[in-house]
Enzyme design. Structure first.
Site, short mmCIF file in Angstrom:
data_model
loop_
_atom_site.label_atom_id
_atom_site.label_comp_id
_atom_site.label_asym_id
_atom_site.label_seq_id
_atom_site.Cartn_x
_atom_site.Cartn_y
_atom_site.Cartn_z
N SER A 102 0.81 -1.21 0.00
CA SER A 102 0.00 0.00 0.00
C SER A 102 0.85 1.27 0.00
O SER A 102 1.69 1.44 -0.89
CB SER A 102 -0.96 -0.04 1.19
OG SER A 102 -1.93 0.99 1.09
N ASP A 151 -8.95 -4.67 -6.31
CA ASP A 151 -8.57 -3.49 -5.53
C ASP A 151 -8.87 -2.24 -6.34
O ASP A 151 -8.30 -2.04 -7.41
CB ASP A 151 -7.07 -3.58 -5.21
CG ASP A 151 -6.53 -2.32 -4.53
OD1 ASP A 151 -7.33 -1.51 -4.05
OD2 ASP A 151 -5.30 -2.17 -4.49
N HIS A 153 -7.27 -4.92 -1.91
CA HIS A 153 -6.12 -4.16 -1.40
C HIS A 153 -5.48 -4.98 -0.28
O HIS A 153 -6.17 -5.60 0.51
CB HIS A 153 -6.60 -2.81 -0.88
CG HIS A 153 -5.51 -1.81 -0.73
ND1 HIS A 153 -4.77 -1.37 -1.80
CD2 HIS A 153 -5.02 -1.15 0.36
CE1 HIS A 153 -3.88 -0.48 -1.38
NE2 HIS A 153 -4.01 -0.34 -0.07
#
Length: 495
Positions: free
Chosen positions: A188, A415, A472
């Site tokens: 991330s 995601d 994600h």
């Protein structure tokens, strides 16, 4: 729920508290930098792997004390890679990776041992093929703290430099890993700092810094890389997965000239288009588009940043979290993934857990899953504690293409926070040569696990892979597939 040494007088200023901690902990910094953890609350019996926790001081006067968990490889620790794993946020504790993504343990939801959540082993832990450092960085993340009130401030570049310093000191303290291949990895928001850290380690070797590290490359999962480009790609992604119509997609692209994240406030037609887009994705879980949405409405490209989506009681546990049965993950009979994290918060704030981990007494008022005082919010000013001073890290990737370096970039194809569309765009901007595979399927257990493309330039190689069905933080959604992927990549085999 017990708190760990949280008995400071309310009349004391924060600066005075920090100064007292500085004096009180000065001897501990020297004497208790490492703890070998033989057992953990919530797990019956001795740990079947070697866990070390500790602190390493970085920055001026080592005022920033970074906390780490280190698990030696359960395979061949003398030869397996040494990797450092960085969480997102910034400001999210790496305990999330330890329990939910790539770590050796999982939480048994709804089960407790001596009033703390029960733990079990994770069959897909990356520690089976690598020596893994889970680092709480930047400062004031997880159990990390400072001995100087001025040191609480950080930034993308400063955090990267401190992590590079941490790694060199860690290897100096653990010389048995000097020759192990070293990779900088994470998920991330750490996509911003990973290539900066990696380049800094190469540069340090060039400059003769000791010890010389066997840096081999880096890895980024669902990595935020080009902040504007990644946010802009959400619109195309929403169209590709049929969340918005082709007519709305084409109109928005035309009226906004392809820039939605920083659309001109005077362009009323563009703003109206974006509003229509946001209406259509308002009930979509941006982190995994197939999961139920348990939080307020999503704004895809402008407005309230989806990076802040998530149960705030989970992210910042100001409200007392009680022991809950497994059914607590249901909200109005809908599964809410965010409730998983309450168990980690409950576990991490237990006094016996902190003692077992060797957390220095009095340094952490409360363990937070994510420190919202430094949480990234696109388009908003930097937070008081943290400056988002790197808009794009593509330039650092470009520099690394001139090194003898390996890279693995992977994205969950469900995601919408950092879509694979934007990731592939910035990879293509590096002008690498596509080699033996171009969007070919890769497999686990005989099933299609995603798609991959391999690139090269001189001594640099990059593999980009999607993980089918993952959101994600892909390893949280598809742990077996991600484990097989990295196992092959570490072994220099096609994924």
């Amino acid at each position: 729920m017990q708190r760990y040494n949280n008995n400071h007088s309310g009349t004391m200023s924060m600066s005075l508290i920090i100064l007292i901690l500085c004096c009180a902990s000065s001897t501990l910094i020297i004497a208790n930098s490492q703890t070998i953890v033989k057992s953990l609350p919530g797990y019956s019996g001795p740990l079947p792997f070697k866990l070390e926790t500790g602190y390493i001081g970085v920055g001026e006067d080592e005022a920033v004390q970074l906390f780490y968990y280190f698990v030696e490889s359960e395979g061949n620790p003398e030869e397996d890679p040494l990797i450092i794993w960085l969480a997102g946020g910034p400001g999210c504790g790496t305990l999330r990776a330890f329990f939910f993504e790539i770590g050796p343990m999982q939480i048994q939801y709804g089960n407790y041992i001596n009033d703390v959540p029960a733990l079990q082993l994770d069959p897909n832990s990356w520690t089976k093929v690598a020596n893994v450092i889970y680092l709480d960085a930047p400062t004031l993340t997880g159990y990390s703290y400072t001995t100087n009130p001025d040191a609480v401030h950080s930034s993308d570049t400063e955090s990267a430099m401190q992590t590079a310093e941490f790694l060199r000191k860690f290897v100096k303290n653990h010389p048995k890993f000097l020759n192990n291949p070293l990779y900088v990895t994470g998920i991330s928001y750490s996509g911003i700092v990973i290539p900066i850290i990696t380049e800094e380690l190469y540069k340090g070797n060039d400059e003769g810094l000791e010890p010389k590290l066997n840096i081999q490359g880096y890895m980024g999962g669902n990595p935020l890389t080009d902040k504007t480009g990644d946010i802009n790609s959400r619109l195309e992604y929403a169209y590709r997965v049929a969340l918005i119509s082709s007519e709305l997609f084409e109109a928005t692209k035309r009226d906004c000239n392809g820039d939605y994240a920083e659309a001109d406030n005077n362009n009323l037609q563009c703003l109206m288009d974006i509003d229509e887009v946001n209406k259509r994705v308002g009930d979509i879980n941006i982190q995994q588009i197939l999961d139920p949405d348990c939080d307020p409405a999503t704004n895809l490209v402008r407005g309230v940043n989806p990076a802040l989506k998530g149960n705030r009681r989970t992210l910042r546990a100001n409200n007392r979290i009680q022991m809950q049965p497994a059914q607590s993950m249901l909200q109005d009979n809908v599964f809410c993934r965010g409730a998983y994290y309450d168990y980690a918060t409950l576990w991490a704030n237990d006094v016996n857990v902190m003692k077992a981990l060797g957390v220095r007494e009095g340094t952490v008022k409360e363990w937070l899953l994510c420190n919202l005082d430094m949480k990234y919010n696109y388009g908003k000013p930097s937070m008081p504690q943290y400056k988002f001073n790197v808009r794009s890290s593509i330039a650092y990737h470009e520099r690394l293409t001139k090194r003898k370096c390996r890279a693995l970039i992977f994205s969950g194809d469900h995601d919408m926070m950092v879509p694979h569309v934007g990731t592939r765009n910035w990879i293509n901007s590096l002008n690498l040569t596509v080699t033996d595979s171009n969007w070919d399927a890769w497999y686990t257990n005989g099933q299609d696990a995603g798609y991959k493309t391999s690139y090269e330039r001189d001594n640099y190689s990059l593999v980009f892979a999607t993980v089918k069905g993952a959101g994600h933080t892909a390893p949280e959604f598809k742990p077996q597939e991600c484990f097989e992927m990295v196992k092959r990549w570490f072994a220099h085999r096609p994924i």
